[in-house]
Design a protein around this motif. Structure first.
Motif, mmCIF file in Angstrom:
data_model
loop_
_atom_site.group_PDB
_atom_site.id
_atom_site.type_symbol
_atom_site.label_atom_id
_atom_site.label_comp_id
_atom_site.label_asym_id
_atom_site.label_seq_id
_atom_site.Cartn_x
_atom_site.Cartn_y
_atom_site.Cartn_z
ATOM 1 N N ALA A 1 -14.698 -7.874 15.670
ATOM 2 C CA ALA A 1 -14.401 -7.353 14.331
ATOM 3 C C ALA A 1 -13.448 -6.168 14.419
ATOM 4 C CB ALA A 1 -15.693 -6.949 13.636
ATOM 5 N N TYR B 1 -9.972 -7.331 15.171
ATOM 6 C CA TYR B 1 -9.360 -7.940 13.995
ATOM 7 C C TYR B 1 -8.864 -6.866 13.025
ATOM 8 C CZ TYR B 1 -9.014 -10.699 9.733
ATOM 9 O OH TYR B 1 -8.574 -11.291 8.587
ATOM 10 N N ARG B 2 -9.724 -5.842 12.799
ATOM 11 C CA ARG B 2 -9.327 -4.784 11.871
ATOM 12 C C ARG B 2 -8.123 -4.001 12.402
ATOM 13 N NH1 ARG B 2 -14.847 -2.204 11.006
ATOM 14 N NH2 ARG B 2 -15.948 -4.176 10.719
ATOM 15 N N MET C 1 -5.783 -5.261 14.252
ATOM 16 C CA MET C 1 -4.636 -6.144 14.002
ATOM 17 C C MET C 1 -4.158 -6.027 12.556
ATOM 18 S SD MET C 1 -3.038 -8.389 15.707
ATOM 19 C CE MET C 1 -2.756 -9.436 14.273
ATOM 20 N N LEU C 2 -5.138 -6.074 11.625
ATOM 21 C CA LEU C 2 -4.777 -5.989 10.206
ATOM 22 C C LEU C 2 -4.083 -4.663 9.911
ATOM 23 C CD1 LEU C 2 -7.701 -7.491 8.121
ATOM 24 C CD2 LEU C 2 -5.605 -8.547 8.926
ATOM 25 N N ILE D 1 -0.548 -4.808 11.054
ATOM 26 C CA ILE D 1 0.291 -5.583 10.130
ATOM 27 C C ILE D 1 0.609 -4.737 8.896
ATOM 28 C CG2 ILE D 1 0.408 -7.642 8.697
ATOM 29 C CD1 ILE D 1 -1.441 -9.001 10.656
ATOM 30 N N ILE E 1 3.385 -2.157 9.291
ATOM 31 C CA ILE E 1 4.759 -2.650 9.273
ATOM 32 C C ILE E 1 5.297 -2.667 7.848
ATOM 33 C CG2 ILE E 1 6.235 -4.613 9.828
ATOM 34 C CD1 ILE E 1 4.102 -5.428 11.862
ATOM 35 N N GLN E 2 4.400 -2.960 6.887
ATOM 36 C CA GLN E 2 4.882 -3.186 5.526
ATOM 37 C C GLN E 2 4.818 -1.937 4.643
ATOM 38 O OE1 GLN E 2 1.976 -6.160 5.043
ATOM 39 N NE2 GLN E 2 3.311 -7.860 5.620
#
Lengths: 255, 165
Positions: free
Chosen positions: B94, B97-98, B100-101, B104, B107-108
């Motif tokens: 978990a 995953y967090r 990674m999120l 992402i 970047i934005q």
């Protein structure tokens, strides 16, 4: 005299095969070296070995130093097989205690190599169940667990098929992570279950490089630092492939 | 409490799934399931009593490592056959995953306030993940290194036959 040379060569080839099988089945470097020494001593030889992740080098030292065997063997990439590790461990003790001959060793190696893997459906369902178990551990509800099960089963299937088609191993992991997280991500899109993000996070966990990472630490603590580093980097590359798969599916779903 | 037991149960299932993936001998399947369940119970039990997740994972992995040595004696298989599938249910998926999120999102993002908050969260999750992973790997291999002055079977063997290897 020719007999001794021939014996040394066959013993050396068998030892190399044992070492290569152990390394590619997921044993640590220390275990491989100890096992090779044990078998060689049981057969009455002294050896020196250089064991790396993808090749193994072995020199047999004869008592009177007249005949030399020295050869290099490639090791195939990691394909976890603990039946082999366990079987070779037994074999090495049989050589030591029961004084097994070379023929017996080779016969046992052939038998171990022909041992079947678990049937495919057993593999798919149990690994799927493991995926839903992970989902429960991270706090998912039964619907999330079902999604994680389906995503894991399909992801593992994709990985097996991609491996059969002989894709690059990291690419196989990427495909599997992408498909699994995409399927789990669809549940997020349609609002299935209370915590669909947990299903996405756990759908790729069947790919975690557990053997490379744990063996890496074991190897480094044992002093096989070079092999430990190679394993660590291999583990990180697998983790990176999983991350890229997740990333891609998220990009598509958020588009 | 029931939730804790269920967590133990599902840890065991996860361990068996990985055991089959690693193609272990059939006789070791049940012990591996039990081992995974015990490890999960220890980890989540400690967390239930308020111990931090990193230390709980470390203790859980150490317990798995110790028991896997005993199992190796009983079932005649090397300890790693038990210990590697046994610790995998504790993998911090978990947090990974967090992280990674968060990456992402970074970047934005353009706005500086949310950027800093996202960055903090990401570093936090990443640090937790890497420390849990390290404590798992070290915890599970420590017992083996401490008890294995030579090899599990050799100590017995030397006494019987007086052979120097």
């Amino acid at each position: 005299m020719g007999q001794i040379v021939e014996n040394t060569q066959t013993v050396g080839n068998t030892l190399l095969e044992v070492g290569a099988l152990l390394m590619s089945s997921g044993a640590s470097t220390h275990r491989t070296r100890v096992t090779l020494n044990r078998i060689a001593n049981g057969l009455g030889y002294e050896i020196e070995s250089l064991i790396t992740q993808r090749a193994i080098m072995l020199t047999i030292i004869e008592e009177d130093q007249k005949y030399l065997f020295s050869r290099l063997k490639r090791i195939s990439p990691l394909k976890p097989n603990f039946k082999m590790v366990s079987g070779i461990s037994h074999l090495s003790w049989n050589v030591m205690e029961e004084k097994w001959s070379l023929q017996q060793i080779n016969a046992e190696l052939d038998r171990l190599k022909s041992l079947p893997h678990y049937p495919r459906w057993v593999l798919l369902t149990t690994v799927g169940a493991a995926g839903s178990g992970f989902c429960y551990l991270f706090g998912g509800d039964p619907l999330n667990m079902l999604v994680a099960f389906v995503a894991t089963v399909i992801g593992l299937f994709v990985r097996q098929e991609a491996t059969k088609l002989k894709f690059n191993p990291y690419l196989c992991v990427f495909f599997a992570a992408f498909v699994a997280s995409f399927i789990a991500g669809l549940s997020e899109l349609f609002g299935i279950g209370s915590q669909p993000d947990k299903a996405v996070a756990t759908s790729v966990l069947f790919l975690v490089p557990g053997i490379p990472l744990i063996n890496s630490v074991t190897d480094m603590i044992d002093g096989n630092i070079q092999n430990g580093l190679v394993r660590a980097i291999n583990g990180l590359m697998i983790a990176f492939a999983i991350a890229v798969g997740l990333f891609t599916s998220r990009m598509i779903l958020n588009f | 409490m029931l939730e804790l037991l269920l967590k133990g149960f599902w840890s065991g299932i996860a361990a068996v799934g990985f055991a089959i993936l690693f193609n272990v001998p059939k006789r070791t399947l049940f012990p591996i399931g039990a081992l995974g369940a015990i490890g999960g119970l220890v980890k989540f039990g400690l967390m239930y009593f308020g111990v931090g997740i990193v230390f709980s994972s470390f203790v859980g992995a150490t317990v798995v490592g110790i028991i896997s040595i005993q199992m190796a004696h009983l079932k005649n298989s090397p300890p790693l056959v038990f210990s590697i599938p046994g610790v995998i249910p504790m993998v911090p998926g978990a947090f990974a995953y967090r992280m990674m999120l968060g990456l992402i999102a970074l970047i934005q993002l353009e706005d500086s306030d949310t950027y800093i908050q996202t960055l903090i969260d990401m570093v936090n999750n990443g640090a937790k993940m890497s420390f849990i992973l390290m404590s798992l790997a070290i915890g599970v291999s420590m017992p083996m290194l401490i008890t294995r002055k030579e090899s599990i079977k050799r100590s017995k063997f030397n006494k019987e036959k007086k052979v120097t290897v």
